[in-house]
Design a protein around this motif. Structure first.
Motif, PDB file in Angstrom:
ATOM      1  N   THR A   1       0.787  -1.344  -0.049  1.00 43.03           N
ATOM      2  CA  THR A   1       0.081   0.216   0.031  1.00 43.03           C
ATOM      3  C   THR A   1       0.650   1.188  -0.111  1.00 43.03           C
ATOM      4  O   THR A   1       0.169   2.454  -0.015  1.00 43.03           O
ATOM      5  CB  THR A   1      -0.983   0.133   1.290  1.00 43.03           C
ATOM      6  OG1 THR A   1      -0.100  -0.039   2.440  1.00 43.03           O
ATOM      7  CG2 THR A   1      -1.944  -1.071   1.274  1.00 43.03           C
ATOM      8  N   GLY A   2       2.140   1.029   0.135  1.00 42.06           N
ATOM      9  CA  GLY A   2       3.012   2.276  -0.043  1.00 42.06           C
ATOM     10  C   GLY A   2       4.639   1.854   0.000  1.00 42.06           C
ATOM     11  O   GLY A   2       4.781   0.625   0.222  1.00 42.06           O
TER      12      GLY A   2
ATOM     13  N   CYS B   1      10.795  10.142   1.958  1.00 37.51           N
ATOM     14  CA  CYS B   1       9.922  10.475   1.037  1.00 37.51           C
ATOM     15  C   CYS B   1       9.095   9.049   0.363  1.00 37.51           C
ATOM     16  O   CYS B   1       9.824   8.006   0.760  1.00 37.51           O
ATOM     17  CB  CYS B   1      10.307  11.230  -0.301  1.00 37.51           C
ATOM     18  SG  CYS B   1      11.719  10.452  -1.047  1.00 37.51           S
ATOM     19  N   GLY B   2       8.090   9.255  -0.131  1.00 37.98           N
ATOM     20  CA  GLY B   2       7.485   7.997  -0.781  1.00 37.98           C
ATOM     21  C   GLY B   2       6.155   8.208  -1.119  1.00 37.98           C
ATOM     22  O   GLY B   2       5.773   9.305  -1.496  1.00 37.98           O
ATOM     23  N   PHE B   3       5.410   7.124  -1.297  1.00 42.52           N
ATOM     24  CA  PHE B   3       4.218   6.880  -1.993  1.00 42.52           C
ATOM     25  C   PHE B   3       3.305   6.193  -0.944  1.00 42.52           C
ATOM     26  O   PHE B   3       3.763   5.246  -0.008  1.00 42.52           O
ATOM     27  CB  PHE B   3       4.048   6.192  -3.189  1.00 42.52           C
ATOM     28  CG  PHE B   3       4.866   6.604  -4.420  1.00 42.52           C
ATOM     29  CD1 PHE B   3       4.306   7.944  -4.831  1.00 42.52           C
ATOM     30  CD2 PHE B   3       6.270   6.176  -4.664  1.00 42.52           C
ATOM     31  CE1 PHE B   3       5.406   8.469  -6.117  1.00 42.52           C
ATOM     32  CE2 PHE B   3       7.012   6.497  -5.677  1.00 42.52           C
ATOM     33  CZ  PHE B   3       6.573   7.715  -6.428  1.00 42.52           C
TER      34      PHE B   3
ATOM     35  N   TYR C   1      -3.601   2.835 -11.229  1.00 45.64           N
ATOM     36  CA  TYR C   1      -2.083   3.416 -11.465  1.00 45.64           C
ATOM     37  C   TYR C   1      -2.184   4.641 -10.748  1.00 45.64           C
ATOM     38  O   TYR C   1      -1.767   5.625 -11.254  1.00 45.64           O
ATOM     39  CB  TYR C   1      -1.973   3.485 -12.761  1.00 45.64           C
ATOM     40  CG  TYR C   1      -1.955   2.062 -13.452  1.00 45.64           C
ATOM     41  CD1 TYR C   1      -0.798   1.473 -13.544  1.00 45.64           C
ATOM     42  CD2 TYR C   1      -2.989   1.756 -14.149  1.00 45.64           C
ATOM     43  CE1 TYR C   1      -0.801   0.018 -13.941  1.00 45.64           C
ATOM     44  CE2 TYR C   1      -3.029   0.559 -14.805  1.00 45.64           C
ATOM     45  CZ  TYR C   1      -1.907  -0.339 -14.866  1.00 45.64           C
ATOM     46  OH  TYR C   1      -1.897  -1.555 -15.326  1.00 45.64           O
ATOM     47  N   ARG C   2      -2.485   4.649  -9.278  1.00 50.31           N
ATOM     48  CA  ARG C   2      -2.561   5.921  -8.649  1.00 50.31           C
ATOM     49  C   ARG C   2      -1.985   5.585  -7.075  1.00 50.31           C
ATOM     50  O   ARG C   2      -1.974   4.742  -6.675  1.00 50.31           O
ATOM     51  CB  ARG C   2      -4.216   6.327  -8.470  1.00 50.31           C
ATOM     52  CG  ARG C   2      -4.317   7.789  -7.849  1.00 50.31           C
ATOM     53  CD  ARG C   2      -6.029   7.963  -7.556  1.00 50.31           C
ATOM     54  NE  ARG C   2      -6.422   6.975  -6.578  1.00 50.31           N
ATOM     55  CZ  ARG C   2      -7.486   6.715  -6.804  1.00 50.31           C
ATOM     56  NH1 ARG C   2      -8.394   6.759  -7.566  1.00 50.31           N
ATOM     57  NH2 ARG C   2      -7.881   5.717  -5.579  1.00 50.31           N
ATOM     58  N   SER C   3      -1.348   6.856  -6.581  1.00 50.38           N
ATOM     59  CA  SER C   3      -1.007   6.845  -5.377  1.00 50.38           C
ATOM     60  C   SER C   3      -0.754   8.425  -4.782  1.00 50.38           C
ATOM     61  O   SER C   3      -1.066   9.318  -5.673  1.00 50.38           O
ATOM     62  CB  SER C   3       0.363   6.339  -5.238  1.00 50.38           C
ATOM     63  OG  SER C   3       0.918   6.100  -3.957  1.00 50.38           O
TER      64      SER C   3
END
Length: 92
Positions: free
Chosen positions: A60-61, A78-80, A88-90
């Motif tokens: 999920t991240g 940093c990250g998603f 295709y979204r985060s």
């Protein structure tokens, strides 16, 4: 994955990074941008690392530790988050 620029290395955050994370996560100026109270204990840093690891495991991240190549200590991250692979979204 490890990502690199000429000056920085983005890499997985590990338990051995807890002290360097506490250094910036306990800074009032830094934490005002997180919307959280500054960290007070090393245990809070370990909890944060555990959360980073769980989001990666659950897919999920992903969170990278930002390090200066010469020093190797984590100076930020940093990250998603909330990855929705089917769309295709985060969130960054």
């Amino acid at each position: 994955p490890i990502l690199e620029t000429s000056r920085l290395r983005l890499r997985e955050i590990k338990e051995t990074d807890a002290a360097s994370m506490l250094a910036y996560l306990s800074d009032t100026e830094v934490m005002k941008h997180y919307g959280l109270e500054p960290f007070q204990t090393i245990e809070e840093a370990f909890d944060e690392i555990s959360w980073y690891q769980s989001t990666l495991k659950q897919k999920t991240g992903i969170r990278w530790g930002i390090t200066l190549k010469e020093e190797g200590v984590v100076i930020g991250s940093c990250g998603f988050l909330n990855i929705a692979s089917q769309h295709y979204r985060s969130e960054i």
